[in-house]
Every structure is written in C-alpha cells, then in structure tokens.
Write an enzyme that holds these catalytic residues in place. Structure first.
Site, short mmCIF file in Angstrom:
data_model
loop_
_atom_site.label_atom_id
_atom_site.label_comp_id
_atom_site.label_asym_id
_atom_site.label_seq_id
_atom_site.Cartn_x
_atom_site.Cartn_y
_atom_site.Cartn_z
N GLU A 49 76.59 44.60 68.62
CA GLU A 49 75.17 44.76 68.29
C GLU A 49 74.63 43.60 67.46
O GLU A 49 75.28 43.15 66.51
CB GLU A 49 74.99 46.08 67.51
CG GLU A 49 73.76 46.83 67.92
CD GLU A 49 73.76 47.17 69.40
OE1 GLU A 49 73.15 46.41 70.18
OE2 GLU A 49 74.35 48.18 69.78
N SER A 146 63.92 49.62 77.47
CA SER A 146 62.81 49.87 78.40
C SER A 146 61.99 48.60 78.57
O SER A 146 61.53 48.27 79.66
CB SER A 146 61.94 51.01 77.88
OG SER A 146 61.28 50.65 76.68
N ASP A 190 70.02 42.23 77.43
CA ASP A 190 69.36 43.28 78.19
C ASP A 190 69.00 42.83 79.61
O ASP A 190 69.21 43.54 80.59
CB ASP A 190 68.08 43.74 77.46
CG ASP A 190 68.34 44.04 76.01
OD1 ASP A 190 69.52 44.19 75.63
OD2 ASP A 190 67.36 44.12 75.24
N ASN A 233 59.20 50.20 67.86
CA ASN A 233 58.83 49.09 68.75
C ASN A 233 59.15 47.77 68.05
O ASN A 233 58.58 47.45 67.02
CB ASN A 233 57.35 49.16 69.13
CG ASN A 233 56.97 48.04 70.08
OD1 ASN A 233 56.85 46.89 69.68
ND2 ASN A 233 56.82 48.35 71.35
P1 ADP Z 1 63.20 49.28 73.90
O1 ADP Z 1 63.30 48.05 74.74
O2 ADP Z 1 64.37 49.46 72.99
O3 ADP Z 1 62.94 50.51 74.68
P2 ADP Z 1 60.87 47.99 72.73
O4 ADP Z 1 60.18 48.29 71.45
O5 ADP Z 1 61.44 46.64 72.91
O6 ADP Z 1 61.98 49.11 72.90
O7 ADP Z 1 59.88 48.24 73.96
C1 ADP Z 1 59.14 49.43 74.11
C2 ADP Z 1 57.84 49.10 74.81
O8 ADP Z 1 58.07 48.86 76.23
C3 ADP Z 1 56.84 50.24 74.80
O9 ADP Z 1 56.11 50.26 73.57
C4 ADP Z 1 55.95 49.88 75.98
O10 ADP Z 1 55.00 48.90 75.65
C5 ADP Z 1 56.95 49.30 76.98
N1 ADP Z 1 57.36 50.36 77.92
C6 ADP Z 1 58.43 51.16 77.84
N2 ADP Z 1 58.46 52.07 78.85
C7 ADP Z 1 57.35 51.83 79.59
C8 ADP Z 1 56.78 52.43 80.76
N3 ADP Z 1 57.33 53.45 81.38
N4 ADP Z 1 55.64 51.90 81.23
C9 ADP Z 1 55.05 50.85 80.60
N5 ADP Z 1 55.52 50.26 79.50
C10 ADP Z 1 56.66 50.75 79.00
P1 NG1 Z 2 66.70 46.58 72.36
O1 NG1 Z 2 67.67 47.62 72.10
O2 NG1 Z 2 66.22 46.59 73.79
O3 NG1 Z 2 65.59 46.59 71.38
C1 NG1 Z 2 67.37 44.17 71.25
C2 NG1 Z 2 67.41 42.80 71.91
C3 NG1 Z 2 68.81 42.44 72.41
C4 NG1 Z 2 69.84 42.62 71.30
C5 NG1 Z 2 69.70 44.03 70.68
C6 NG1 Z 2 70.61 44.26 69.50
C7 NG1 Z 2 65.40 42.05 73.12
C8 NG1 Z 2 64.67 42.08 74.40
N1 NG1 Z 2 66.52 42.77 73.07
O4 NG1 Z 2 67.54 45.17 72.21
O5 NG1 Z 2 68.82 41.12 72.90
O6 NG1 Z 2 69.72 41.62 70.33
O7 NG1 Z 2 68.37 44.27 70.24
O8 NG1 Z 2 71.94 44.12 69.87
O9 NG1 Z 2 64.98 41.41 72.18
#
Ligand code: ADP
Ligand code: NG1
Length: 458
Positions: A49, A146, A190, A233
């Site tokens: 991580e 996501s 990712d 987020n």
């Molecule tokens: P993670 O990648 O860990 O899920 P992030 O904070 O990097 O979290 O990204 C989440 C964002 O991705 C959401 O706030 C939204 O803007 C976008 N997202 C996630 N799921 C969807 C979806 N089904 N449709 C559109 N946008 C999405």
């Molecule tokens: P998530 O879990 O999708 O927020 C983020 C970074 C990865 C990695 C992990 C921690 C992005 C798109 N993703 O992932 O590259 O650093 O945190 O291991 O910034």
C-alpha cells in the site's frame, strides 16, 4: 515485445441482463443503439500500500465489479456523457476542447482524463464525438479503484472509437499518467491491474518497465472485502498528495545524505537502486539519515540548500504548498518495510509452506499496523473493522487502497467463511451502528477477475 491489446469479445446482448438493460437505457437516452460496450474492472490490493508511486511492486487482483460503458460514435464533434446512476448528472462538451477542472473532481472529469490521454498519445486535435452511457458498480471512494476503472474504460472506449491499437501495457501507462489530470499524483497500480488482470490469478505489478507476473493465491483461503462505509474522495482532499510529497522529500533527503545527485531523485526506490543495497539496509539508512520529529518546510529547505520558492514550485504539488509539517522518517520506514512485505508475500505463495495462510495473514496484519501507525492512512472505523475481522476468523486483515476510509481485505480460511461473514455482518454492520448499503455490497468474498474488454454485439 508489446503484449496484445484488450480483446474484443462477441456477445449476445440479450443473454446478458446488465448489457441488455444498458442497451435499453441507452436507447431511451439517446434515441439510438450503442455500437459497442467496454468494461474495466476495479481492484483489491492484497498487499503493497502506498508504494507504487515510490517505484515499488504491488500485489493486487481485479474484482468482478467494474465500469461498463455503452458507446455510439457520432459525426458531430460532441462528447455526450450520461450515467445510469442519477447521482452523476449528464455532461456534454466539444471533443476538441477538453478542459479538466482540477478544483472539482466531478465524475465526468475522470472520463475526460482517459479520453484526453488517448487523444494526446495519438497527437489528435480533431476528435470524433460520441454518446456514452456509463454504468458502474464499484463502491466509489472505497479503495477499490472506481476512479481508475472509469479512466481506463474511457481510454479503451476512445481507442476503440478511433480504430487504433495499443498494447495493454501502453494503455495502462497512458491511463496512469492521464488520471493525474484530476490532480492526484497516483502510482500506476490501479490502471495496470485493470488492463493486465487475468481471471484466476493475482498479479505482482512491477514498474519501470511496467510488467505483471502471476501470483497463485492459496487454495485453502478466501479473500474477503469489507467496506467500512466511510467514503473518501482522494481528489477532493490533500491527504493523498501530502503522502506522495512526503515520500518525494524523504527520497531527496536520503539521496543528499548519501551523496547522490538528489535533485533528480523523485522516488524512494531510486535511492535504493542508486545505492545498490537491500530494503533492510535502506531501513537502517533511513534511521541514520532522518529524524522522527516532523520536518518544517524551512528545515527541508535548509537540508537541501534550496529556497522556499523552489520547494513550493519545483518539488511540491499545487495542493501541498501550504503544508506546515512533513513526516519523512515514518513515511520512508513504511515504504521500505511494505515493499519488503510484498516480496515476502509472493515468495510464500510460490513456496506453499504448510502454514502458508498464517504467514500471509501475518504479513497483511503487519501491513495494516504500518499503514495505521507510520503512514497514518487508516481511520477509527477501518481499525475497528480490521479488529472485528480478525476476531471472527481472518488470519490477516488490513485496509486496502488509499485508506482514510473505504475497504478492508481479509484472508479467511475457506472452512470459516460462512461463520466469518455472518459474524462480521452482525458485529460491524448491524450492531455497532446500522450502516445503510445492502449487505452484499458491503461484505463479500472475491476471486481474481479478468481485465478490461470490449464487447461487440454478435
Ligand atoms: P476510488 O478510486 O477509491 O473508488 P476516488 O476518490 O479516487 O475513489 O474516486 C471516486 C470518484 O470516482 C467518485 O467521486 C466519482 O466521481 C467517480 N466514480 C465512481 N464510480 C462512478 C460511477 N459509477 N459513475 C461515475 N463516476 C464514478
Ligand atoms: P485508490 O485506492 O484507488 O484510491 C490510490 C492510488 C494508487 C495507490 C493507492 C495506495 C490513484 C489513481 N490510485 O488508489 O496508485 O497509490 O492509492 O496504495 O491515485
């Protein structure tokens, strides 16, 4: 040698309820039929991580949950985006003038990252337009990627509309770079696993050059994802970028201490590679070179012999320029020890000792402790969930993804799975405070899924 690009698969849409529903919704929305569909999966990081952006290998697997997009190329130069989830409003823009607003991480900006990345790669300035309907089922802001699944899916959609070809490695590299348009300085884990995943196997993802190697997970255990229900987020806060910058500064200070050319150094792995020593030794160097009290920007400038202006504009990201203290010792200790745990995890998977599940669980537990205490990317709910998972039979449990909320991943002996699920459900989701989302999305066993794909109607 470039690996093949993502496969295009012919499917009978009528036999796939989710595709069929999407097709019907597309027709209601745009009054026409989609010409193809693309999917890109989310992932769970098993171990490793916050080390990908330091240059170190990580060990994720794709999950079944994904981003699915129905697409129709159009002759106008307009890009029209809609979403099956009413939380994400419609968006439309000229395909020739992509502007990504870093101050607001709105959902369509993630799509635009992938779109722009491919557009720039081919040096195109007149892009064809398209109508897209997005349907995602990865819990957002939960550490299951996501955002990257959306960026990767948009990249794949754009490539397909252009009729161009790229290898999966090229696509992953482009999407990793272009997701940074949103403002977060992520590594490439990712996007790499979203494209390079294969069903039935986790992957060791290595960087520079990017490559993925199969890691066979133990047959007697199951990996279970549990959502703490705390959403976070990354792009809306500076937690993530502060960690990236702390690692960058630690790398520079370590390089300077060891007499290396520190100004070119960005990643902790580069320091190790230049010194040609092992991770254990890097931990000792860290102890000698850095102190555990937080560093002020002024002290960092003094150590590096640079001005405050140079620190702000040449080293820090825009959203970390006003940070008052940086913890360099703790972050470097986490990174070098976590990097070692990834290799140990892979070695155990290859050697298959009798107590394999216990050994892997121990590494996952150590990883969580390090994330919580040294990297400070956990939160009380994640710590509570990890404790509950261990109490009810997990051999190891840790936060997964960026942290500060989101999911845990636990390794559970297969025979304990039913009681584990029932007890964790009771203890975390019902007893402590009733959490809203339906049970199945919060707590589920997962298996390594396949990577991004294009579907054409048969
Ligand atoms: P993670 O990648 O860990 O899920 P992030 O904070 O990097 O979290 O990204 C989440 C964002 O991705 C959401 O706030 C939204 O803007 C976008 N997202 C996630 N799921 C969807 C979806 N089904 N449709 C559109 N946008 C999405
Ligand atoms: P998530 O879990 O999708 O927020 C983020 C970074 C990865 C990695 C992990 C921690 C992005 C798109 N993703 O992932 O590259 O650093 O945190 O291991 O910034």
């Amino acid at each position: 040698m470039a690996a093949e690009g993502p496969a295009a698969r012919r499917v009978q849409v009528a036999e796939h309820p989710r595709l069929l529903k999407l097709k019907d919704m597309f027709y209601s929305k745009f009054g026409s039929m989609p010409k193809f569909y693309a999917r890109a999966p989310g992932r769970v990081n098993i171990i490793g991580e916050h080390i990908d952006y330091c240059g170190y290998s990580v060990l994720p697997m794709a999950v079944e949950q994904d981003m699915l997009i129905a697409v129709e190329p159009v002759q106008t130069h307009t890009l029209q985006l809609a979403n099956t989830n009413p939380l994400y409003p419609d968006f439309s823009t000229s395909a020739n003038n992509i502007d990504i607003d870093k101050t607001k991480p709105l959902w369509h900006n993630y799509f635009l990252c992938g779109f722009k990345g491919i557009q720039e790669h081919f040096g195109l300035n007149k892009l064809t337009g398209m109508n897209c309907l997005v349907d995602g089922n990865i819990p957002p802001g939960s550490g299951l990627s996501s955002s990257s699944a959306l960026v990767c899916c948009a990249g794949l959609v754009t490539l397909t509309v252009l009729g161009q070809k790229l290898s999966k490695v090229e696509l992953a590299e482009i999407c990793a770079k272009s997701e940074r348009y949103i403002g977060t300085e992520g590594g490439g884990m990712d996007q790499s696993i979203s494209f390079l995943a294969e069903e039935g196997t986790a992957k060791l993802i290595e960087f520079s050059p990017l490559r993925a190697t199969d890691v066979k997970l133990p047959s007697g255990a199951v990996f279970v994802i549990a959502n703490s229900c705390v959403e976070m987020n990354k792009a809306a806060t500076s937690h993530f970028n502060i960690r990236v910058m702390e690692c960058r500064l630690a790398a520079k200070l370590l390089a300077k201490y060891k007499g290396l050319q520190w100004d070119k150094v960005l990643r902790l792995e580069e320091v190790q590679a230049s010194l040609g020593i092992g991770l254990e030794e890097m931990l000792l160097v860290t102890e000698d070179a850095l102190h555990s009290e937080p560093y002020s920007p002024k002290e960092i400038c003094r150590c590096l012999g640079i001005s405050m202006e140079e620190l702000r504009t040449q080293i820090l990201s825009p959203n970390t320029q006003d940070v008052l203290t940086f913890k360099l010792y703790q972050r470097a200790k986490h990174v070098y020890s976590e990097a070692a745990r990834v290799y140990q995890f892979k070695k155990i998977c290859e050697e298959v000792p009798d107590n394999m599940v216990q050994l892997l669980g121990d590494l996952m537990n150590q990883s969580h402790t390090s994330c919580r205490d040294l990297y400070e990317c956990s939160c009380p709910e994640l710590d509570q969930l990890v404790d509950i998972c261990r109490k009810f039979g997990a051999q190891g449990s840790r936060l997964t993804g960026a942290g500060w909320g989101g999911c845990t991943v636990s390794i559970v002996p297969a025979e304990k799975l039913p009681s584990f699920l029932a007890n964790v459900q009771e203890a975390y989701y019902q007893r402590s405070s009733p959490r809203e989302a339906p049970e199945k999305q919060n707590l589920f066993a997962t298996k390594p899924g396949g990577g991004a794909l294009v579907f054409l109607e048969a």
